[in-house]
Design a protein around this motif. Structure first.
Motif, mmCIF file in Angstrom:
data_model
loop_
_atom_site.group_PDB
_atom_site.id
_atom_site.type_symbol
_atom_site.label_atom_id
_atom_site.label_comp_id
_atom_site.label_asym_id
_atom_site.label_seq_id
_atom_site.Cartn_x
_atom_site.Cartn_y
_atom_site.Cartn_z
ATOM 1 N N ILE A 56 1.042 -1.494 -0.078
ATOM 2 C CA ILE A 56 0.157 0.206 0.116
ATOM 3 C C ILE A 56 0.970 1.669 0.012
ATOM 4 O O ILE A 56 1.596 1.320 0.754
ATOM 5 N N ARG A 57 0.752 2.549 -1.132
ATOM 6 C CA ARG A 57 1.438 3.509 -1.040
ATOM 7 C C ARG A 57 1.001 4.174 0.828
ATOM 8 O O ARG A 57 -0.139 4.615 0.597
ATOM 9 N N ASN A 58 2.121 4.965 0.242
ATOM 10 C CA ASN A 58 1.584 6.209 1.473
ATOM 11 C C ASN A 58 1.413 7.359 0.488
ATOM 12 O O ASN A 58 1.713 8.174 -0.100
ATOM 13 N N LEU A 59 0.447 8.065 1.996
ATOM 14 C CA LEU A 59 -0.757 9.577 0.808
ATOM 15 C C LEU A 59 0.449 10.277 1.280
ATOM 16 O O LEU A 59 0.292 11.001 -0.560
ATOM 17 N N ASP A 60 1.712 10.260 1.096
ATOM 18 C CA ASP A 60 2.379 11.425 0.678
ATOM 19 C C ASP A 60 3.292 11.929 -0.271
ATOM 20 O O ASP A 60 3.486 11.929 -1.087
ATOM 21 N N ASP A 61 3.071 10.065 -0.602
ATOM 22 C CA ASP A 61 3.852 9.411 -2.036
ATOM 23 C C ASP A 61 2.795 9.174 -2.898
ATOM 24 O O ASP A 61 3.731 9.337 -3.948
ATOM 25 N N ASP A 62 2.038 9.462 -3.111
ATOM 26 C CA ASP A 62 0.825 9.486 -3.714
ATOM 27 C C ASP A 62 0.601 10.940 -4.238
ATOM 28 O O ASP A 62 0.221 12.019 -3.874
ATOM 29 N N THR A 63 0.771 10.920 -6.380
ATOM 30 C CA THR A 63 0.400 11.873 -6.377
ATOM 31 C C THR A 63 -0.638 12.027 -7.698
ATOM 32 O O THR A 63 -0.989 11.214 -8.045
ATOM 33 N N PRO A 64 -1.203 13.285 -7.583
ATOM 34 C CA PRO A 64 -2.572 13.513 -8.039
ATOM 35 C C PRO A 64 -1.766 13.066 -10.025
ATOM 36 O O PRO A 64 -1.028 13.708 -10.396
ATOM 37 N N PRO A 65 -3.129 12.840 -10.153
ATOM 38 C CA PRO A 65 -2.961 12.565 -11.929
ATOM 39 C C PRO A 65 -2.883 14.135 -12.230
ATOM 40 O O PRO A 65 -3.148 14.721 -12.047
ATOM 41 N N PRO A 66 -1.952 14.145 -13.968
ATOM 42 C CA PRO A 66 -2.363 15.317 -14.382
ATOM 43 C C PRO A 66 -3.253 15.954 -14.732
ATOM 44 O O PRO A 66 -2.709 16.848 -14.778
ATOM 45 N N HIS A 67 -4.660 15.731 -14.840
ATOM 46 C CA HIS A 67 -5.935 16.504 -15.157
ATOM 47 C C HIS A 67 -6.394 16.866 -13.658
ATOM 48 O O HIS A 67 -7.644 17.113 -14.075
ATOM 49 N N TYR A 68 -5.596 16.522 -12.621
ATOM 50 C CA TYR A 68 -6.215 16.582 -11.304
ATOM 51 C C TYR A 68 -6.153 17.698 -11.085
ATOM 52 O O TYR A 68 -5.654 18.982 -11.549
#
Length: 68
Positions: A56-68
């Protein structure tokens, strides 16, 4: 004058006992703090191992998609 000296000696004796007792308590507390610090480090390491092994990825490591 003798009464004053006796009273001061009693006070000094009492203060020496108090200082000795406080020193002993501080020593015990320092040992406890050291033990708890080691346990905290071990728990942090275990949590990091669990996080790394779950996939499970950490929320800090999660980047939003480009269209966000």
């Amino acid at each position: 004058m003798e009464k004053i000296i006796k009273k001061l000696e009693e006070q000094i004796s009492f203060m020496q006992q108090e200082i000795s007792q406080m020193s002993d308590e501080i020593f015990i507390q320092q040992k406890e703090i050291s033990k708890l610090t080691i346990e905290l480090i071990n728990l942090k390491n275990k949590l990091n191992d669990i996080d790394n092994n779950t996939g499970i990825r950490n929320l800090d490591d999660d980047t939003p998609p480009p269209h966000y």
